[in-house]
Design a protein around this motif. Structure first.
Motif, PDB file in Angstrom:
ATOM      1  N   THR A   5      33.735  12.151 -54.417  1.00  0.00           N
ATOM      2  CA  THR A   5      34.942  11.904 -53.641  1.00  0.00           C
ATOM      3  C   THR A   5      34.654  12.244 -52.183  1.00  0.00           C
ATOM      4  N   PRO A   6      34.885  11.306 -51.244  1.00  0.00           N
ATOM      5  CA  PRO A   6      34.697  11.640 -49.826  1.00  0.00           C
ATOM      6  C   PRO A   6      35.625  12.780 -49.428  1.00  0.00           C
ATOM      7  N   ALA A   7      35.080  13.779 -48.737  1.00  0.00           N
ATOM      8  CA  ALA A   7      35.876  14.947 -48.349  1.00  0.00           C
ATOM      9  C   ALA A   7      36.175  14.964 -46.853  1.00  0.00           C
ATOM     10  N   SER A   8      35.166  14.677 -46.042  1.00  0.00           N
ATOM     11  CA  SER A   8      35.379  14.700 -44.595  1.00  0.00           C
ATOM     12  C   SER A   8      34.313  13.878 -43.894  1.00  0.00           C
ATOM     13  N   ARG A   9      34.618  13.525 -42.659  1.00  0.00           N
ATOM     14  CA  ARG A   9      33.672  12.752 -41.840  1.00  0.00           C
ATOM     15  C   ARG A   9      33.734  13.314 -40.429  1.00  0.00           C
ATOM     16  N   VAL A  10      32.556  13.449 -39.810  1.00  0.00           N
ATOM     17  CA  VAL A  10      32.429  13.959 -38.450  1.00  0.00           C
ATOM     18  C   VAL A  10      31.646  12.940 -37.632  1.00  0.00           C
ATOM     19  N   LEU A  11      32.121  12.668 -36.418  1.00  0.00           N
ATOM     20  CA  LEU A  11      31.372  11.842 -35.476  1.00  0.00           C
ATOM     21  C   LEU A  11      30.562  12.786 -34.608  1.00  0.00           C
ATOM     22  N   GLN A  12      29.255  12.579 -34.560  1.00  0.00           N
ATOM     23  CA  GLN A  12      28.373  13.472 -33.808  1.00  0.00           C
ATOM     24  C   GLN A  12      27.689  12.695 -32.683  1.00  0.00           C
ATOM     25  N   ILE A  13      27.821  13.199 -31.475  1.00  0.00           N
ATOM     26  CA  ILE A  13      27.175  12.624 -30.302  1.00  0.00           C
ATOM     27  C   ILE A  13      26.004  13.544 -29.954  1.00  0.00           C
ATOM     28  N   GLN A  14      24.795  12.977 -29.909  1.00  0.00           N
ATOM     29  CA  GLN A  14      23.613  13.773 -29.590  1.00  0.00           C
ATOM     30  C   GLN A  14      23.123  13.378 -28.202  1.00  0.00           C
ATOM     31  N   LEU A  15      23.079  14.383 -27.311  1.00  0.00           N
ATOM     32  CA  LEU A  15      22.729  14.171 -25.913  1.00  0.00           C
ATOM     33  C   LEU A  15      21.471  14.958 -25.566  1.00  0.00           C
ATOM     34  N   GLN A  28      21.529  18.388 -27.505  1.00  0.00           N
ATOM     35  CA  GLN A  28      22.837  19.042 -27.543  1.00  0.00           C
ATOM     36  C   GLN A  28      23.725  18.172 -28.419  1.00  0.00           C
ATOM     37  N   LYS A  29      24.352  18.767 -29.427  1.00  0.00           N
ATOM     38  CA  LYS A  29      25.204  18.015 -30.344  1.00  0.00           C
ATOM     39  C   LYS A  29      26.667  18.334 -30.085  1.00  0.00           C
ATOM     40  N   GLN A  30      27.460  17.284 -29.960  1.00  0.00           N
ATOM     41  CA  GLN A  30      28.909  17.410 -29.822  1.00  0.00           C
ATOM     42  C   GLN A  30      29.529  16.813 -31.086  1.00  0.00           C
ATOM     43  N   ASN A  31      30.273  17.615 -31.831  1.00  0.00           N
ATOM     44  CA  ASN A  31      30.886  17.154 -33.075  1.00  0.00           C
ATOM     45  C   ASN A  31      32.378  16.936 -32.890  1.00  0.00           C
ATOM     46  N   PHE A  32      32.859  15.833 -33.459  1.00  0.00           N
ATOM     47  CA  PHE A  32      34.275  15.481 -33.419  1.00  0.00           C
ATOM     48  C   PHE A  32      34.731  15.304 -34.863  1.00  0.00           C
ATOM     49  N   ALA A  50      31.870   5.343 -26.063  1.00  0.00           N
ATOM     50  CA  ALA A  50      32.876   5.653 -25.045  1.00  0.00           C
ATOM     51  C   ALA A  50      32.890   7.147 -24.721  1.00  0.00           C
ATOM     52  N   ILE A  51      32.793   7.983 -25.742  1.00  0.00           N
ATOM     53  CA  ILE A  51      32.765   9.432 -25.517  1.00  0.00           C
ATOM     54  C   ILE A  51      31.489   9.827 -24.775  1.00  0.00           C
ATOM     55  N   ALA A  52      30.357   9.273 -25.185  1.00  0.00           N
ATOM     56  CA  ALA A  52      29.077   9.615 -24.554  1.00  0.00           C
ATOM     57  C   ALA A  52      29.072   9.257 -23.070  1.00  0.00           C
ATOM     58  N   ALA A  53      29.791   8.211 -22.704  1.00  0.00           N
ATOM     59  CA  ALA A  53      29.846   7.804 -21.297  1.00  0.00           C
ATOM     60  C   ALA A  53      30.536   8.849 -20.426  1.00  0.00           C
ATOM     61  N   LEU A  54      31.297   9.759 -21.030  1.00  0.00           N
ATOM     62  CA  LEU A  54      31.982  10.810 -20.284  1.00  0.00           C
ATOM     63  C   LEU A  54      31.061  11.980 -19.933  1.00  0.00           C
ATOM     64  N   PHE A  55      29.878  12.029 -20.540  1.00  0.00           N
ATOM     65  CA  PHE A  55      28.930  13.113 -20.301  1.00  0.00           C
ATOM     66  C   PHE A  55      27.879  12.669 -19.282  1.00  0.00           C
ATOM     67  N   SER A  56      27.335  13.625 -18.555  1.00  0.00           N
ATOM     68  CA  SER A  56      26.289  13.302 -17.580  1.00  0.00           C
ATOM     69  C   SER A  56      24.904  13.246 -18.224  1.00  0.00           C
ATOM     70  N   GLU A  57      24.749  13.865 -19.403  1.00  0.00           N
ATOM     71  CA  GLU A  57      23.456  13.867 -20.084  1.00  0.00           C
ATOM     72  C   GLU A  57      23.218  12.513 -20.752  1.00  0.00           C
ATOM     73  N   PRO A  58      21.941  12.101 -20.868  1.00  0.00           N
ATOM     74  CA  PRO A  58      21.630  10.831 -21.535  1.00  0.00           C
ATOM     75  C   PRO A  58      21.902  10.894 -23.042  1.00  0.00           C
ATOM     76  N   LEU A  59      22.400   9.806 -23.583  1.00  0.00           N
ATOM     77  CA  LEU A  59      22.680   9.695 -25.013  1.00  0.00           C
ATOM     78  C   LEU A  59      21.379   9.503 -25.780  1.00  0.00           C
ATOM     79  N   ILE A  60      21.194  10.299 -26.834  1.00  0.00           N
ATOM     80  CA  ILE A  60      20.048  10.125 -27.728  1.00  0.00           C
ATOM     81  C   ILE A  60      20.473   9.253 -28.904  1.00  0.00           C
TER      82      ILE A  60
END
Length: 78
Positions: A5-15, A28-32, A50-60
């Motif tokens: 059964t799916p319990a949870s989902r997280v969107l992770q942005i790695q910079l 650097q990992k940002q979890n939502f 869209a979220i990654a564009a708000l950060f100054s670090e490059p998106l991995i």
């Protein structure tokens, strides 16, 4: 037989927040959290970009981290 059964989902942005001594990127990992478990991958990618564009670090990369609960399936004969 097991049932999942799916319990949870997280969107992770790695910079990239720098470079390690060996030349590898420092990540650097940002979890939502609280992402609906049936969200489409294309939608998650668009939101992540869209979220990654708000950060100054490059998106991995953008990752989807799912948690699934595994239980014994009930046979109905108990």
């Amino acid at each position: 037989m097991a049932q999942t059964t799916p319990a949870s989902r997280v969107l992770q942005i790695q910079l990239q927040s720098g470079t390690l001594a060996n030349g590898e990127p420092k990540v650097q990992k940002q979890n939502f959290a609280n992402v609906v478990t049936d969200a489409a991958d294309d939608d998650l990618l668009a939101v992540g970009q869209a979220i990654a564009a708000l950060f100054s670090e490059p998106l991995i990369q953008i990752a989807r981290v799912d948690t699934t609960v595994i239980t014994a399936a009930s046979s109905g004969n108990q």
